[in-house]
Design a protein around this motif. Structure first.
Motif, PDB file in Angstrom:
ATOM      1  N   GLY A 153       0.894  -1.224   0.219  1.00 42.62           N
ATOM      2  CA  GLY A 153      -0.010   0.023   0.038  1.00 42.62           C
ATOM      3  C   GLY A 153       0.691   1.309  -0.020  1.00 42.62           C
ATOM      4  N   GLU A 154       2.127   1.116   0.000  1.00 39.08           N
ATOM      5  CA  GLU A 154       3.201   2.316   0.286  1.00 39.08           C
ATOM      6  C   GLU A 154       4.059   2.206  -1.125  1.00 39.08           C
ATOM      7  N   GLY A 155       3.808   1.203  -2.066  1.00 42.66           N
ATOM      8  CA  GLY A 155       4.560   1.103  -3.229  1.00 42.66           C
ATOM      9  C   GLY A 155       5.791  -0.028  -2.842  1.00 42.66           C
ATOM     10  N   GLY A 156       5.777  -0.566  -1.780  1.00 38.34           N
ATOM     11  CA  GLY A 156       6.522  -1.751  -1.638  1.00 38.34           C
ATOM     12  C   GLY A 156       6.363  -2.969  -2.058  1.00 38.34           C
ATOM     13  N   PHE A 157       7.272  -3.767  -2.164  1.00 41.51           N
ATOM     14  CA  PHE A 157       6.976  -5.299  -2.591  1.00 41.51           C
ATOM     15  C   PHE A 157       7.389  -6.121  -1.292  1.00 41.51           C
ATOM     16  N   LEU A 158       6.541  -7.011  -1.101  1.00 42.44           N
ATOM     17  CA  LEU A 158       6.963  -7.970   0.188  1.00 42.44           C
ATOM     18  C   LEU A 158       6.629  -9.426  -0.299  1.00 42.44           C
ATOM     19  N   PHE A 159       7.682 -10.292   0.409  1.00 39.75           N
ATOM     20  CA  PHE A 159       7.351 -11.670  -0.001  1.00 39.75           C
ATOM     21  C   PHE A 159       7.740 -12.279   1.578  1.00 39.75           C
ATOM     22  N   GLU A 162       4.850 -17.103   4.747  1.00 38.93           N
ATOM     23  CA  GLU A 162       3.520 -17.519   5.417  1.00 38.93           C
ATOM     24  C   GLU A 162       2.827 -16.015   5.250  1.00 38.93           C
ATOM     25  N   ILE A 163       1.322 -15.974   5.060  1.00 40.28           N
ATOM     26  CA  ILE A 163       0.606 -14.882   4.810  1.00 40.28           C
ATOM     27  C   ILE A 163       0.634 -13.970   5.954  1.00 40.28           C
ATOM     28  N   LYS A 164       0.474 -14.405   7.060  1.00 44.21           N
ATOM     29  CA  LYS A 164       0.490 -13.873   8.330  1.00 44.21           C
ATOM     30  C   LYS A 164       1.906 -12.654   8.552  1.00 44.21           C
ATOM     31  N   VAL A 165       2.887 -13.316   8.007  1.00 43.87           N
ATOM     32  CA  VAL A 165       3.967 -12.274   8.054  1.00 43.87           C
ATOM     33  C   VAL A 165       3.950 -11.263   7.140  1.00 43.87           C
ATOM     34  N   LEU A 166       3.517 -11.389   5.749  1.00 45.48           N
ATOM     35  CA  LEU A 166       3.283 -10.504   4.892  1.00 45.48           C
ATOM     36  C   LEU A 166       2.232  -9.422   5.537  1.00 45.48           C
ATOM     37  N   ALA A 167       1.169  -9.748   6.316  1.00 40.66           N
ATOM     38  CA  ALA A 167       0.343  -8.849   7.009  1.00 40.66           C
ATOM     39  C   ALA A 167       1.215  -8.084   7.841  1.00 40.66           C
ATOM     40  N   ALA A 168       1.964  -8.643   8.707  1.00 35.97           N
ATOM     41  CA  ALA A 168       2.851  -7.993   9.803  1.00 35.97           C
ATOM     42  C   ALA A 168       3.951  -6.823   8.866  1.00 35.97           C
ATOM     43  N   LEU A 169       4.230  -7.455   7.734  1.00 38.66           N
ATOM     44  CA  LEU A 169       5.238  -6.306   7.082  1.00 38.66           C
ATOM     45  C   LEU A 169       4.599  -5.174   6.674  1.00 38.66           C
ATOM     46  N   ALA A 170       3.424  -5.649   6.074  1.00 42.24           N
ATOM     47  CA  ALA A 170       2.451  -4.365   5.509  1.00 42.24           C
ATOM     48  C   ALA A 170       1.706  -3.545   6.479  1.00 42.24           C
TER      49      ALA A 170
END
Length: 612
Positions: A153-159, A162-170
């Motif tokens: 949502g801020e233009g960043g790419f995340l990988f 696990e999906i819960k970890v993506l949510a924490a990064l985002a």
């Protein structure tokens, strides 16, 4: 086996989000954690890793692993790392560790992306090259190790793993894909990963056997580096097929016994796990401990077969009775870790076995995932094989053999006619059995017919390739990984071996089923190592159980929990759900549907309350 995650963005990742992500990865890697930060041409790069120590237990192999301008975070195992290390040393590379992590890094340095063609194993990885500023992402051939990505949502790419970890990064939870939930309820698990969907509209599943190279925060463009193809060698004899399969099965299992920690085997009464146990114990003389689920329902009770194996091989065994209490609470905990509903009830059982393996102090477990898809283990495979053999001499004898063996156990009405795929080659109603009726439970109709990728080859090979890459293997690997990593256990799948798979797809169709028994090549690979009563059993067996084995749906507290208002009833008709709870469930397809409804209910309630 580990957890990996990363972010590439214009702004740095906050310490709070980084700490939250690492904490959520603790189950995947309880033995160590680390972070790497760098300024990259595309912005600020963060790489995160948590370690489950399996090979070279010393901290020198901890990650992120940096050496001479390359930094690696990697989840998985490269089983042929000793052979690759010898090649790399011959090419002038030196090593300071004894494990596979440094081998992966040096292989990329010497061979670039072509290193992927040399790896035999399971992996998801991210490699940063400080000189070029490029980030390489890659995943193993069959997709054993997970890799998800999203935008923040801020233009960043995340990988992340696990999906819960993506949510924490985002710093935000992803949105539920309600069409995917409808697909899950109506068509079942075989429809879910055919196009690498997830249960979230904004989370993508990085494809298996693919790599992507990024130098800025953008959506990756994965390209495939490997594909399994049917290339039958029509001159191959039955004896050559049997010997070739036996040799490769034994070698594949040997590779997956490489570890610096003890190894467990998830043993059922079926052929797949018994061959693994027999080869490990007898051929390779490797110490193993078996873990087996115990089910009282006679349709699924495998106690006799398990006892025969234990007696023959003189193996220790931990028996795990299915707990009858607190099913909804246990399932809710599982869903919380899965970030979605388990795709079949079998993985609730896998979860229980993995818990027992963890409590016994093991970190590695071997299982039979992929054997059915590679060796013709499903009931419809026999009928597709008959369709392939319809013009060969002795066809009617083959049909008679089917009636005497596999055909006696078929419950799916679409598969009770041995000429089914001769009369209607494209018929696939058996795959989404009951979908028309299940759709009537929804508040809005859902109608999505089965679609099959038209791979070249015979009918049976086309069906098997769809299962391997789109329908069953991706689903099993998804849940295999999560059910084991919740308990910090590495799950290894010996049959998902490149050399074995490629050989099997050179075997002419006529050799796949012999003596009126499917899966003959695997049966014979275990001959002399596994009790004949298991190898000659025509009935398909495996870890399974009806949902009514776990919970009494007539209990008032259970009904109240399942029927209380919540987001499920925006998708499902509450009254129809209540009616299903009131009726005895006898059909296997209805049991699966009821489990999916229960899991979807718990998932949506949990998502509504989720705070990343």
């Amino acid at each position: 086996m580990c957890g990996i995650a990363g972010r590439l963005a214009a702004t740095p990742l906050s310490p709070e989000r980084e700490g939250r992500a690492l904490a959520l990865m603790a189950n995947r890697g309880p033995d160590g954690r680390g972070a790497f930060h760098a300024a990259a041409p595309g912005g600020n790069l963060t790489l995160l890793h948590t370690r489950l120590s399996i090979v070279d237990l010393d901290a020198r192999s901890d990650q992120p692993f940096t050496k001479d301008g390359l930094t690696l975070v990697y989840n998985g195992e490269i089983y042929n790392y000793p052979e690759l290390r010898a090649e790399l040393r011959a090419a002038g590379r030196s090593f300071r560790t004894e494990g596979d992590t440094e081998v992966v890094l040096e292989a990329f340095r010497v061979w670039g992306p072509d290193a992927l063609d040399r790896f035999e194993g399971m992996f998801a990885l991210a490699l940063f090259d400080a000189q070029s500023g490029r980030l390489t992402l890659a995943r193993d051939r069959f997709g054993e190790k997970p890799l998800y990505w999203m935008r923040d949502g801020e233009g960043g790419f995340l990988f992340a793993s696990e999906i819960k970890v993506l949510a924490a990064l985002a710093g935000r939870k992803p949105s539920v894909d309600r069409d995917q939930l409808r697909r899950y309820l109506v068509n079942g698990y075989k429809a879910l990963l055919s196009e690498r969907r997830t249960f979230y509209t904004d989370v993508a599943d990085f494809p298996a056997a693919s790599l992507a190279i990024l130098d800025r925060p953008e959506d990756p463009a994965p390209r495939r580096y490997w594909m399994l193809e049917a290339r039958p060698d029509e001159g191959m004899t039955a004896e050559q097929a049997l010997e070739g399969a036996r040799e490769r099965v034994h070698r594949a299992i040997a590779r997956r016994l490489r570890a610096d920690v003890p190894i467990a085997v998830r043993l059922s009464g079926g052929i797949d796990s018994n061959v693994i146990a027999g080869v490990a114990r007898t051929v390779h003389d490797h110490p193993i401990t078996c873990f087996s689920i115990v089910e009282d329902d006679p349709r699924y009770d495998e106690t006799a077969a398990i006892r025969a194996t234990l007696a023959r091989l003189d193996l220790p065994n931990v028996r795990i009775p299915i707990p009858r209490g607190n099913f909804l609470e246990r399932l809710d905990d599982l869903i919380g870790y899965f970030d979605g509903p388990p795709l079949t009830i079998s993985y609730y059982l896998h979860w229980l076995v993995s818990e027992a393996i963890h409590e016994a102090g093991f970190k590695v477990a071997l299982g039979g995932t992929g054997a059915d898809e590679l060796f013709t283990g499903y009931y419809d495979h026999y009928l597709f094989w008959l369709a392939s053999m319809k013009d060969a001499p002795g066809f009617e004898d083959r049909v008679a053999g089917w009636r005497e063996t596999y055909g006696r156990f078929v419950r799916n009405p679409e598969l009770q006619n041995p000429h089914a795929f001769i009369e209607a080659p494209d018929r696939r109603e058996h795959i989404f059995l009951g979908r028309e009726r299940f759709s009537t439970f929804l508040t809005e109709p859902f109608d999505e017919p089965h679609r099959e990728v038209p791979y070249p080859g015979s009918p049976i090979r086309r069906r098997m390739l769809n299962e391997i890459f789109h329908e069953t293997v991706p689903v099993m690997l998804h849940d295999d990984d999560l059910a084991s990593m919740r308990w910090s256990v590495e799950n290894r799948a010996p049959y998902l071996d490149r050399d074995l798979a490629e050989f099997l797809f050179t075997v002419p169709d006529r050799h796949l089923i012999q003596k009126h028994l499917p899966k003959i090549l695997l049966r014979e690979a275990g001959r002399g190592l596994v009790d004949d009563s298991i190898l000659d059993n025509p009935r398909k067996q495996g870890i399974n159980a009806p949902v009514t084995s776990f919970v009494d749906f007539t209990r008032p507290d259970v009904r109240e929990r399942l029927l209380e208002e919540g987001p499920l009833f925006d998708i499902v008709n509450r009254d129809r759900f209540a009616e299903l709870l009131d009726h005895e469930v006898t059909l296997n397809s209805d049991s699966k549907f009821l489990f999916s409804l229960v899991a979807a209910k718990l998932f949506l309630d949990r998502h509504a309350a989720w705070t990343p």
